[in-house]
Design an enzyme around this catalytic site. Structure first.
Site, short mmCIF file in Angstrom:
data_model
loop_
_atom_site.label_atom_id
_atom_site.label_comp_id
_atom_site.label_asym_id
_atom_site.label_seq_id
_atom_site.Cartn_x
_atom_site.Cartn_y
_atom_site.Cartn_z
N HIS A 85 1.06 -1.05 0.59
CA HIS A 85 -0.24 0.02 0.06
C HIS A 85 0.87 0.95 -0.37
O HIS A 85 0.26 2.14 -0.60
CB HIS A 85 -0.71 -0.11 1.57
CG HIS A 85 -2.10 -0.84 1.01
ND1 HIS A 85 -2.28 -1.88 2.00
CD2 HIS A 85 -2.59 -1.49 0.21
CE1 HIS A 85 -3.06 -2.81 1.63
NE2 HIS A 85 -3.63 -2.76 0.19
N GLY A 128 -14.60 -0.63 -13.20
CA GLY A 128 -14.05 1.56 -12.99
C GLY A 128 -13.54 1.28 -14.03
O GLY A 128 -13.40 2.12 -14.59
N ASP A 165 -4.87 -0.08 -8.59
CA ASP A 165 -4.61 -1.15 -7.65
C ASP A 165 -5.51 -2.22 -7.96
O ASP A 165 -6.46 -2.30 -7.08
CB ASP A 165 -4.88 -0.56 -6.15
CG ASP A 165 -4.57 -1.91 -5.20
OD1 ASP A 165 -4.44 -2.69 -5.21
OD2 ASP A 165 -5.16 -1.05 -3.71
N THR A 185 -5.84 -7.11 -9.33
CA THR A 185 -6.17 -8.08 -8.55
C THR A 185 -4.86 -8.62 -9.75
O THR A 185 -5.15 -7.90 -11.53
CB THR A 185 -7.14 -9.15 -8.46
OG1 THR A 185 -7.69 -8.36 -10.05
CG2 THR A 185 -7.87 -9.03 -7.35
N ASP A 186 -4.33 -10.07 -10.11
CA ASP A 186 -3.92 -10.78 -11.13
C ASP A 186 -4.59 -10.36 -12.40
O ASP A 186 -5.77 -9.95 -12.67
CB ASP A 186 -3.55 -11.69 -11.46
CG ASP A 186 -2.74 -11.56 -10.04
OD1 ASP A 186 -2.15 -11.00 -9.42
OD2 ASP A 186 -2.13 -12.92 -9.72
N PRO A 225 -12.12 -10.01 -13.30
CA PRO A 225 -11.94 -8.41 -13.85
C PRO A 225 -11.85 -7.44 -13.40
O PRO A 225 -11.48 -6.47 -14.67
CB PRO A 225 -12.74 -8.99 -12.38
CG PRO A 225 -13.07 -9.73 -11.86
CD PRO A 225 -12.66 -11.35 -12.35
#
Length: 285
Positions: A66, A142, A160, A162-163, A167
């Site tokens: 983060h 998004g 930010d 996921t791989d 999605p």
């Protein structure tokens, strides 16, 4: 997956390796319309969030990710006032962004509200800024949000995600990068998590190429440790409309908020380019 000896194991078959964490208990599991979310209590890493079998967040090391997804880009932009976070449903990046007093508005856009609601329950410290009046949380696509946004309306976009499967797959292509470029103001910067430099080097090189094809003037990758992610070494790639070497070092050194990993020296070191990585960019970009 969880085996009979109470270990959670994420395997990386393409790279012949795996990560295992000893667990005390499974705290939660559900299938949302978008993905499967599991929460574990581990012996050494505190609570662990797993999405579609992939480790996402742990109590012990989430600060590395983060902080490095947020502070380097915010201290590279000359005056970040408006920030979008695409993904980031655990809210840790939002918390770090809003430590910057110059940020006037931060919008987090995540398609799956359940990630945020489970983070609020199991990782409340990551959600401390959710009630900040500068924060807005949207639970929508998004990609569609960026597509419908007006030109030149945001300073920094943080992806930010996921791989690059499921999605998040549409967040790694030229069409999305072009839309981000359109939405950014003159000095605008996009930063996107870009996987492991050891395991996913061709992906990172292709991101540099595609980001430049989308209109960005410069691209740079920064590196940081992340134990629970594949190889334990992670990256984020910046794409800027202007100069990405304008580090506001004085501001970083005088920051008025605490961090556990990021500081001005880490900022400089994170952009050092290993030889193998530079060679790959010269060959593939």
């Amino acid at each position: 997956m969880c085996d009979a000896q109470d270990w959670f194991t994420e395997s990386y078959p393409d790279n012949g390796s795996a990560l295992s964490l000893k667990i005390r208990a499974k705290l939660h599991e559900e299938q949302t319309p978008f993905q499967r979310i599991e929460i574990y209590d581990t012996e050494s890493f505190g609570k662990l969030m797993v999405i579609d079998g992939c480790t996402m967040v742990s109590d012990r090391d989430n600060f590395l990710y983060h902080e490095m997804m947020t502070h380097p880009v915010l201290y590279t932009h000359p005056a970040p006032k408006t920030v979008w976070i695409i993904g980031g449903g655990d809210c840790g990046s939002l918390r770090e962004v809003l430590k910057h007093s110059e940020v006037e508005k931060a919008v987090q856009i995540d398609i799956d509200e359940r990630v945020t609601r489970l983070a609020e329950r199991y990782f409340p410290e990551l959600c401390e800024a959710n009630g900040d009046p500068r924060a807005e949380l949207l639970f929508i696509d998004g990609i569609q949000w960026v597509k419908e946004a007006p030109d030149g309306c945001v300073d920094v976009i943080i992806v930010d995600s996921t791989d690059p499967v499921g999605p998040a797959e549409g967040l790694f292509n030229e069409a999305f990068f072009r839309q981000c470029h359109r939405c950014l103001r003159t000095d605008g910067i996009l930063v996107q998590q870009s996987e492991s430099p050891l395991f996913h080097l061709p992906l990172i090189a292709s991101m540099h190429r595609i980001m430049r094809q989308a209109g960005f003037a410069q691209t740079r990758t920064l590196f940081f440790p992340q134990f629970i992610y594949p190889s334990g070494w992670w990256s984020a790639t910046m794409a800027g409309k202007g100069d990405l070497n304008r580090f506001r070092a004085d501001a970083a050194e005088a920051k008025l908020f605490p961090t556990r990993y990021y500081n001005a020296d880490i900022h400089r070191a994170a952009f050092a380019v290993p030889e193998f990585f530079g060679d790959a960019l010269r060959e593939l970009v």
